[in-house]
Write a protein that holds these residues in place. Sequence first.
Motif, PDB file in Angstrom:
ATOM      1  N   MET A 199      65.744 -78.597  28.053  1.00  0.00           N
ATOM      2  CA  MET A 199      65.224 -77.523  26.372  1.00  0.00           C
ATOM      3  C   MET A 199      63.978 -76.499  26.293  1.00  0.00           C
ATOM      4  O   MET A 199      63.777 -75.835  27.325  1.00  0.00           O
ATOM      5  N   LYS A 200      64.831 -75.456  25.662  1.00  0.00           N
ATOM      6  CA  LYS A 200      64.266 -74.420  25.565  1.00  0.00           C
ATOM      7  C   LYS A 200      62.606 -74.251  26.024  1.00  0.00           C
ATOM      8  O   LYS A 200      62.027 -73.226  26.437  1.00  0.00           O
ATOM      9  N   HIS A 201      62.339 -75.772  25.114  1.00  0.00           N
ATOM     10  CA  HIS A 201      60.613 -74.113  25.261  1.00  0.00           C
ATOM     11  C   HIS A 201      59.743 -74.642  26.594  1.00  0.00           C
ATOM     12  O   HIS A 201      58.723 -74.990  26.592  1.00  0.00           O
TER      13      HIS A 201
ATOM     14  N   VAL B 279      57.753 -73.473  31.974  1.00  0.00           N
ATOM     15  CA  VAL B 279      56.828 -74.300  32.540  1.00  0.00           C
ATOM     16  C   VAL B 279      57.709 -74.633  33.596  1.00  0.00           C
ATOM     17  O   VAL B 279      56.773 -75.077  34.741  1.00  0.00           O
TER      18      VAL B 279
ATOM     19  N   ASP C 274      51.811 -64.116  32.644  1.00  0.00           N
ATOM     20  CA  ASP C 274      51.187 -64.785  30.840  1.00  0.00           C
ATOM     21  C   ASP C 274      50.661 -66.061  31.227  1.00  0.00           C
ATOM     22  O   ASP C 274      49.788 -66.565  30.656  1.00  0.00           O
ATOM     23  N   LEU C 275      51.235 -66.733  31.931  1.00  0.00           N
ATOM     24  CA  LEU C 275      50.982 -68.340  32.174  1.00  0.00           C
ATOM     25  C   LEU C 275      49.743 -68.435  32.394  1.00  0.00           C
ATOM     26  O   LEU C 275      48.482 -69.254  32.030  1.00  0.00           O
TER      27      LEU C 275
ATOM     28  N   PHE D 107      48.509 -78.428  37.039  1.00  0.00           N
ATOM     29  CA  PHE D 107      49.093 -77.766  36.306  1.00  0.00           C
ATOM     30  C   PHE D 107      50.751 -79.107  36.111  1.00  0.00           C
ATOM     31  O   PHE D 107      51.756 -79.100  34.790  1.00  0.00           O
TER      32      PHE D 107
ATOM     33  N   HIS E  50      51.441 -81.821  35.562  1.00  0.00           N
ATOM     34  CA  HIS E  50      51.619 -82.373  34.475  1.00  0.00           C
ATOM     35  C   HIS E  50      52.610 -81.285  33.800  1.00  0.00           C
ATOM     36  O   HIS E  50      53.802 -82.585  32.795  1.00  0.00           O
TER      37      HIS E  50
ATOM     38  N   GLN F 292      55.695 -83.957  31.645  1.00  0.00           N
ATOM     39  CA  GLN F 292      56.203 -83.786  30.345  1.00  0.00           C
ATOM     40  C   GLN F 292      57.520 -83.703  31.056  1.00  0.00           C
ATOM     41  O   GLN F 292      58.011 -84.218  29.593  1.00  0.00           O
TER      42      GLN F 292
ATOM     43  N   HIS G 246      54.154 -72.332  24.976  1.00  0.00           N
ATOM     44  CA  HIS G 246      55.744 -72.913  25.214  1.00  0.00           C
ATOM     45  C   HIS G 246      55.674 -74.079  24.483  1.00  0.00           C
ATOM     46  O   HIS G 246      56.641 -74.814  24.401  1.00  0.00           O
TER      47      HIS G 246
ATOM     48  N   GLU H  59      69.487 -78.799  19.636  1.00  0.00           N
ATOM     49  CA  GLU H  59      69.461 -78.922  21.095  1.00  0.00           C
ATOM     50  C   GLU H  59      68.750 -80.509  21.292  1.00  0.00           C
ATOM     51  O   GLU H  59      69.391 -81.569  22.316  1.00  0.00           O
TER      52      GLU H  59
ATOM     53  N   GLN I 172      51.993 -84.712  24.653  1.00  0.00           N
ATOM     54  CA  GLN I 172      52.208 -83.879  25.467  1.00  0.00           C
ATOM     55  C   GLN I 172      50.630 -82.823  24.954  1.00  0.00           C
ATOM     56  O   GLN I 172      50.117 -82.529  26.087  1.00  0.00           O
TER      57      GLN I 172
ATOM     58  N   ASP J 195      47.896 -84.201  26.486  1.00  0.00           N
ATOM     59  CA  ASP J 195      47.771 -84.121  27.990  1.00  0.00           C
ATOM     60  C   ASP J 195      47.738 -83.083  28.801  1.00  0.00           C
ATOM     61  O   ASP J 195      46.514 -82.480  29.419  1.00  0.00           O
TER      62      ASP J 195
ATOM     63  N   VAL K  63      44.312 -81.963  30.953  1.00  0.00           N
ATOM     64  CA  VAL K  63      44.635 -80.403  32.310  1.00  0.00           C
ATOM     65  C   VAL K  63      44.192 -79.371  31.924  1.00  0.00           C
ATOM     66  O   VAL K  63      43.563 -79.136  32.905  1.00  0.00           O
TER      67      VAL K  63
END
Lengths: 298, 298
Positions: A1-3, A7, A39-40, A65, A68, A72, B3, B43, B72, B75, B79
Amino acid sequence: MKHLRTVTYVAEVARAGSIRRAAERLNLTPSALTRQIQDLEYELGTPIFERLPQGMRLNAAGELFARHIRDQVADLDRVRSQIADLSGVRRGHVSLACSQAFVTQVVPEEVEAYRARFPQVGFMVQVRDHAQAVTALAAFEADLALILQPPPSAELHPLFSGHQTLCALMRTGHPLASETGPVRLRDCLGHALALPDHSLAIRHHIEHALARRGVELRPVVESGSLEFLRNLVLREDLISLQIPSGIPQDPRLHSRPIDLRDLTPMTLVLAQLRGRSLSVAAAKFADQLVVRLNREAV
Amino acid sequence: MKHLRTVTYVAEVARAGSIRRAAERLNLTPSALTRQIQDLEYELGTPIFERLPQGMRLNAAGELFARHIRDQVADLDRVRSQIADLSGVRRGHVSLACSQAFVTQVVPEEVEAYRARFPQVGFMVQVRDHAQAVTALAAFEADLALILQPPPSAELHPLFSGHQTLCALMRTGHPLASETGPVRLRDCLGHALALPDHSLAIRHHIEHALARRGVELRPVVESGSLEFLRNLVLREDLISLQIPSGIPQDPRLHSRPIDLRDLTPMTLVLAQLRGRSLSVAAAKFADQLVVRLNREAV
DNA sequence: GCCCCCGTTGCCGAAGATGCAACGACACGC
DNA sequence: GCGTGTCGTTGCATCTTCGGCAACGGGGGC
């Protein structure tokens, strides 16, 4: 999935160990990746990778992370599966890690039966010993594990637990095949043995029992492949030891359970990772498998 | 976090009930939103909203997905909090829903003590009755709930549970203030009463006890504000009934516990939503609060 | 000292997200 | 019955973001 694109980059870098290798696997350039990571890390307010001369490694924050992310993704899979199930056609994917003993009869039959009802569900069946199976569950590489003699592990959440008595397996012409019903272990030891090797739980189970009696095992053939042993048993007067669930229906084969005084039954467990919620497909397949196991194991 | 931008759009549309209202709250145009929703539905392979003339409503699939989003986000918060905690400085946010009885002493003192140790942690304290508190937990609007007489709810996971005896509260000049120690309820009923109204659990608790005796309650003043009642008690010879944790240290006030034969103690509970994992900040604050409650409640 | 692999950065084109204006559909009130 | 308001949606222009390319600096191994 795009979003989840960004991650999952993190997960891939962690797995690959370097930006460049990860970029290659993702069909990206290193520059694109390094930016996403930066960026993250900016968003999180802290680096999540250690920059080493030979690549990248997750630091403590990154471990948290990454976990997580894994959760997810797994949860999204579950939700999608539930959503697909709403529409009546069950779609999805089931990933099973199982002991070799089950690939002969139990698993193929159950997969076939399940797929007859829900053809849209895909399967992935890996053969793993009990330790590897737990690892596969923990790494989210398998939804379910069907194993013999499960190692004690807090991560394992049993969905079914039962027992099966080992059987002496021989061809119909074998001297011991003249009778049915339980056979004493010492009677088997008097004949030539073709046994599973130490990569299989069955072998450990037998040796464990014999060790207490001070008897040493002297198989004439040993193998990591139960199928090979069965094929050998068909050709020679040999005795193998296997569990009933793994023995195919074959008039040329004869099997007799080992007397309970000589060998305790083996534990057989269907398990998932504790705390993980399964997809609809996996949960329903587990249900079906439990029904079958209830018939086969005590 | 970036995201999650798209998916939070879904949550906002669900909450607002229409694209246009959601767009306004998000400082977006309806067109941008409608596209995001459409892409997401593509999607997922299925619509997640019902298009009604008066707006949008989640369908069954949408409910599942919305729940996933909520989990999410929660969570991720957890995190991030854990990650912040790694660096030594504890950051984070604690959201508490509590009964009115605790905003006088217990909660402000504990928040102050906690913030003295971890100034980077923010707090949000909402006053809620026991039913609203459960709702707030379930809607992820509160991490913790500190309430009296918790309703039986499977969603509630108690972190602490204790009891407190109601006290008769009066000013020092009041006739009943000449003695200390327990006071019988009938002695209180002979004086003018200023009681919490029916929005508060204390009132229900008293009426429940009196109903079995057939006694009717005739307070001269009732109010939804415990603070108002206390201020009134300071000015007139009135008796109020409040729990010890809510009564401030004040030489002008005198309080005597109600005899246990007349009134059972009230239950006091600190709880979180079952199955939810708290942020580090919230978990540590809960720990601290439990220590305090162990001192105050039996 | 050389070479290789590493992560990173500046610059530019492509893809995606957003805003604006307009359209058709439906509910509500007069 | 007919405006009127609100709804979601769509075409088009704009702007932001993402990714690719090429180059740089740094560190390990021979």
